[in-house]
Design an enzyme around this catalytic site. Structure first.
Site, PDB file in Angstrom:
ATOM      1  N   ARG A  57     -27.973  16.751  -8.768  1.00 33.08           N
ATOM      2  CA  ARG A  57     -28.272  17.549  -7.577  1.00 33.08           C
ATOM      3  C   ARG A  57     -29.746  17.371  -7.249  1.00 33.08           C
ATOM      4  O   ARG A  57     -30.602  17.516  -8.126  1.00 33.08           O
ATOM      5  CB  ARG A  57     -27.951  19.033  -7.791  1.00 33.08           C
ATOM      6  CG  ARG A  57     -28.217  19.835  -6.514  1.00 33.08           C
ATOM      7  CD  ARG A  57     -27.771  21.263  -6.586  1.00 33.08           C
ATOM      8  NE  ARG A  57     -27.836  21.857  -5.254  1.00 33.08           N
ATOM      9  CZ  ARG A  57     -27.011  22.772  -4.784  1.00 33.08           C
ATOM     10  NH1 ARG A  57     -26.045  23.226  -5.542  1.00 33.08           N
ATOM     11  NH2 ARG A  57     -27.138  23.258  -3.556  1.00 33.08           N
ATOM     12  N   ASP A 107     -28.901  17.447  -1.557  1.00 35.56           N
ATOM     13  CA  ASP A 107     -29.481  18.691  -1.040  1.00 35.56           C
ATOM     14  C   ASP A 107     -30.944  18.477  -0.662  1.00 35.56           C
ATOM     15  O   ASP A 107     -31.646  17.685  -1.299  1.00 35.56           O
ATOM     16  CB  ASP A 107     -29.359  19.779  -2.121  1.00 35.56           C
ATOM     17  CG  ASP A 107     -29.529  21.177  -1.554  1.00 35.56           C
ATOM     18  OD1 ASP A 107     -29.599  21.315  -0.315  1.00 35.56           O
ATOM     19  OD2 ASP A 107     -29.603  22.124  -2.352  1.00 35.56           O
ATOM     20  N   GLY A 108     -31.383  19.221   0.342  1.00 40.93           N
ATOM     21  CA  GLY A 108     -32.808  19.213   0.694  1.00 40.93           C
ATOM     22  C   GLY A 108     -33.138  18.565   2.029  1.00 40.93           C
ATOM     23  O   GLY A 108     -34.315  18.410   2.353  1.00 40.93           O
ATOM     24  N   ASN A 115     -19.705  24.849   4.417  1.00 34.31           N
ATOM     25  CA  ASN A 115     -20.661  24.410   5.444  1.00 34.31           C
ATOM     26  C   ASN A 115     -20.238  24.805   6.867  1.00 34.31           C
ATOM     27  O   ASN A 115     -21.043  24.730   7.799  1.00 34.31           O
ATOM     28  CB  ASN A 115     -20.881  22.889   5.373  1.00 34.31           C
ATOM     29  CG  ASN A 115     -21.806  22.464   4.242  1.00 34.31           C
ATOM     30  OD1 ASN A 115     -21.718  21.365   3.712  1.00 34.31           O
ATOM     31  ND2 ASN A 115     -22.719  23.355   3.847  1.00 34.31           N
ATOM     32  N   GLY A 146     -32.779  19.803   5.020  1.00 39.10           N
ATOM     33  CA  GLY A 146     -33.431  20.788   5.888  1.00 39.10           C
ATOM     34  C   GLY A 146     -34.888  20.981   5.494  1.00 39.10           C
ATOM     35  O   GLY A 146     -35.783  21.008   6.357  1.00 39.10           O
TER      36      GLY A 146
END
Ligand code: FPP
Length: 243
Positions: free
Chosen positions: A191, A23-24, A71, A26
């Protein structure tokens, strides 16, 4: 003369199966005033670095959450970009995976992806099917609740025909229906990006896993971060054993 105690090397408690919610991407791009697609592109570099590091560390199975069943709610352009990156990854890295004996697996209903992507994935699965090395499982259009629904349906169908006694359904029977049935038990779930949610990822499998939430954004997560996560896992295991 007194003999100094010889320090014993602590036994390394290596997780057999590590899963990562990447994650991350963006936020990494936004922090650089770049389009989100550039964040995903940088994320593929982390995929490459971390899969190599997992092999070096001797981790038996690495599962990466690349595309969740939720998604599809993202803009078509971003979904198209992710498909392109997946194709690029397979085209660029398949030879290395084959050479290294990696067993590629896909969790999720990837057949809903565009035909050319499905074809590439099927070819990659076929080329790595006979390998006996570490497992790289990529979750594509995966959702843990759907996985459990499918497992329930399969067991119910067998019960309805009388082939299965409902009283005989236990945790092992459910596990045998899951897409992870050929993977070792999940030991460590990481995560990135500071979010502390499971987001419909490996809900059953996480029952006994150590959970590690790190602030690092996925494109900044590399081999050293995986090694640090494995060390953190080993420390938790040791504390557990000392109680
Ligand atoms: C989450 O970041 C990341 C994704 C939804 C996609 C992960 C995909 C890759 C790393 C590239 C393709 C994968 C492979 C295996 C080749 P986000 O976009 O939700 O980040 P944000 O929360 O900062 O917006």
């Amino acid at each position: 003369m007194a003999t100094a105690a010889i320090p014993q090397a602590a036994p390394v408690v290596l997780p057999r199966h590590v899963a990562i919610i990447m994650d991350g991407n963006g936020r990494w791009a936004a922090a650089r005033r770049l389009p989100r697609a550039m964040g995903h592109r940088a994320g593929v570099e982390s995929v490459r670095a971390v899969t190599r590091a997992a092999r070096t560390l001797g981790i038996e199975a690495l599962t990466l959450y690349a595309f969740s069943s939720e998604n599809w709610r993202r803009p078509a352009e971003e979904i198209g970009g992710l498909m392109k990156l997946l194709k690029l990854f397979i085209r660029n890295d398949l030879a290395e995976l084959v050479r290294e004996g990696v067993q590629l697996r896909v969790l999720g209903d990837y057949r809903r992806f565009p035909a050319d992507v499905v074809e590439l994935i099927d070819d990659a699965l076929a080329q790595t099917g006979g390998n006996r090395g570490p497992i790289l499982a990529i979750a594509l259009n995966y959702g843990a609740q759907s996985e459990l629904v499918e497992a329930a349906r399969a067991l119910a169908a067998r019960a309805a025909t009388g082939a299965l006694d409902p009283a005989a359904i236990d945790a092992d029977a459910i596990e045998a229906q899951l897409e992870t049935r050929e993977l070792p038990p999940l030991d460590l779930l990481i995560r990135t990006s500071g979010e502390q949610r499971l987001s419909n990822f490996l809900l059953w499998q996480a029952a006994y896993a150590e959970l590690l939430f790190v602030d690092t954004l996925w494109p900044d997560f590399g081999a050293d971060d995986l090694a640090a996560a494995v060390e953190a896992f080993a420390r938790r295991q040791r504390r557990y054993g000392g109680l």
